[in-house]
Design an enzyme around this catalytic site. Structure first.
Site, mmCIF file in Angstrom:
data_model
loop_
_atom_site.group_PDB
_atom_site.id
_atom_site.type_symbol
_atom_site.label_atom_id
_atom_site.label_comp_id
_atom_site.label_asym_id
_atom_site.label_seq_id
_atom_site.Cartn_x
_atom_site.Cartn_y
_atom_site.Cartn_z
ATOM 1 N N LYS A 74 19.482 -8.119 -3.362
ATOM 2 C CA LYS A 74 20.921 -8.162 -3.543
ATOM 3 C C LYS A 74 21.572 -7.465 -2.361
ATOM 4 C CE LYS A 74 24.672 -6.753 -6.582
ATOM 5 N NZ LYS A 74 25.053 -6.207 -7.884
ATOM 6 N N LYS A 121 20.837 -12.792 -3.866
ATOM 7 C CA LYS A 121 22.271 -12.816 -4.088
ATOM 8 C C LYS A 121 23.010 -12.175 -2.917
ATOM 9 C CE LYS A 121 25.612 -10.643 -7.044
ATOM 10 N NZ LYS A 121 25.873 -9.551 -7.904
HETATM 11 C C1 PBG Z 1 27.246 -5.492 -10.808
HETATM 12 C C2 PBG Z 1 27.294 -6.885 -10.317
HETATM 13 C C3 PBG Z 1 28.064 -7.426 -9.273
HETATM 14 C C4 PBG Z 1 27.830 -8.791 -9.279
HETATM 15 C C5 PBG Z 1 26.897 -9.050 -10.279
HETATM 16 N N1 PBG Z 1 26.577 -7.857 -10.907
HETATM 17 C C6 PBG Z 1 29.036 -6.786 -8.365
HETATM 18 C C7 PBG Z 1 28.628 -5.729 -7.426
HETATM 19 O O1 PBG Z 1 27.462 -5.441 -7.225
HETATM 20 O O2 PBG Z 1 29.560 -5.137 -6.898
HETATM 21 C C8 PBG Z 1 28.488 -9.796 -8.368
HETATM 22 C C9 PBG Z 1 28.686 -11.160 -8.938
HETATM 23 C C10 PBG Z 1 29.692 -12.014 -8.233
HETATM 24 O O3 PBG Z 1 30.306 -11.636 -7.218
HETATM 25 O O4 PBG Z 1 29.907 -13.126 -8.741
HETATM 26 N N2 PBG Z 1 26.421 -4.651 -10.097
HETATM 27 ZN ZN ZN Z 2 26.791 -2.398 -10.388
#
Ligand code: PBG
Ligand code: ZN
Length: 342
Positions: A213, A266
């Site tokens: 991520k 992601k």
């Molecule tokens: C929470 C989380 C996020 C997303 C999924 N789970 C945001 C982040 O890490 O700030 C992003 C999903 C999206 O942008 O559609 N940690």
């Molecule tokens: Zn988070």
């Protein structure tokens, strides 16, 4: 592949029979819809789509998210209706995020059995038992500071956070979740969650880890939807640097060693090379998240009449699958499913 030079025939302008002589004409296989269907290498199907939902407190609440047209914060009753509609269109799985009644420094509501996510899991599994329910496990929606973990000074503390994440995951399993999906990027959280699930008798509950991520600008609209923007600082000390790809393979490998059943990359579109390497090198069930910013960009261009939304959507989702994703998480899931049905 190297092509023997004798097969490389070029058009000859001086052909008296008129027109060039070519033995390799790739256009032969593109001539008709039937031919194109026959030789297609990648098929996007509704089976692989996961539909994210944002669950909020209240009753009969359906609050549109301005930066994500078509996406709304939903109270539990509305989330059940939305999940029913998605299931009716052939979607196999939903991914739940929660907006709690109240936030505090420790994100206490993350593990609260009465919070929106846990309530929605119970209600969806009661109403639509065959629909898979995946829950996002993180603290950022639950902490007053909006960080994914406990904060001490200006540090997001790793090991103490991991225990809280494991508690939250167990509360999701107790509510009936089929899969828990930790998105926090703390080290060691997959092992801690696996251990806690097993200790609670949830050996059969799967873990889909947000393994690679990245620290991305494309999560912006999501933070409106989930009310989870950090009050100060950013997520660079735990999410990955967009410049790295070997590290993504290491991150993913580690999550697999710790017990992840499905791994995720992601965002998706700017990270197709990461999806391809993770899938090719590790051969694990691989998900990719077409995130909020990627969705919002298409919606914005479409609303301005600058792009053919349906074609662009299918092109994006197909590319994510072609790169190696077995599972595609997208806010477009219902629209894509309807299009793929017809
Ligand atoms: C929470 C989380 C996020 C997303 C999924 N789970 C945001 C982040 O890490 O700030 C992003 C999903 C999206 O942008 O559609 N940690
Ligand atoms: Zn988070």
């Amino acid at each position: 592949m190297t092509v023997p030079t004798h097969t490389l025939q070029r058009p000859r302008a001086d052909e008296s029979a008129g027109g060039p002589t070519l033995t390799r004409r790739l256009r032969r296989l593109r001539r008709s819809p039937a031919m194109r269907n026959l030789i297609r290498e990648t098929r996007l199907t509704k089976d692989m789509l996961v539909y994210p939902l944002f669950v909020c407190p209240g009753h009969q609440v359906r609050r549109e998210v301005p930066s994500m047209p078509g996406v709304a914060q939903l109270s539990v009753d509305e989330a059940v209706r939305e999940a029913e509609a998605a299931a009716g269109e052939g979607i196999n799985a939903v991914l739940l995020f929660g907006l709690p009644e109240a936030k505090d420094e420790r994100g206490s509501a993350a593990g609260d059995p009465a919070a929106p996510v846990q309530s929605a899991v119970r209600a969806i599994k009661r109403g639509i038992p065959d629909l898979l329910v995946v829950t996002d496990v993180c603290l950022c929606e639950y902490t007053s500071h909006g960080h994914c973990g406990l904060v001490e000074g200006d540090e997001i503390v790793n090991d103490a956070t991991v225990g809280l994440l494991a508690q939250a995951a167990v509360s999701h399993a107790e509510a009936g979740a089929d899969v828990v999906a930790p998105s926090d990027m703390m080290d060691g959280r997959v092992a801690a969650i696996r251990e806690a699930l097993d200790a609670g008798g949830f050996e059969d509950i799967a873990i889909m880890s947000y393994a690679a991520k990245y620290c991305s600008a494309y999560y912006g609209p999501f933070r409106d939807a989930a009310d989870s923007a950090p009050a100060f600082g950013d997520r660079r000390t735990h999410q990955m640097d967009p410049a790295n790809v070997d590290e993504a393979v290491r991150e993913t490998e580690l999550d697999i060693e710790e017990g992840a059943d499905i791994v995720m990359v992601k965002p998706a579109l700017h990270y197709l090379d990461v999806i391809a390497r993770v899938k090719q090198e590790l051969g694990f069930p691989t998900a990719a998240y077409h995130v909020s910013g990627e969705y919002a960009m298409l919606k914005a261009a479409a609303r301005n009449g600058w792009i053919d939304e349906e074609r662009a959507m299918l092109e994006c989702l197909t590319a994510i699958h072609r790169a190696g994703a077995d599972i595609v998480i997208t806010y477009y899931a219902r629209e894509a499913a309807r299009r793929l049905a017809g």
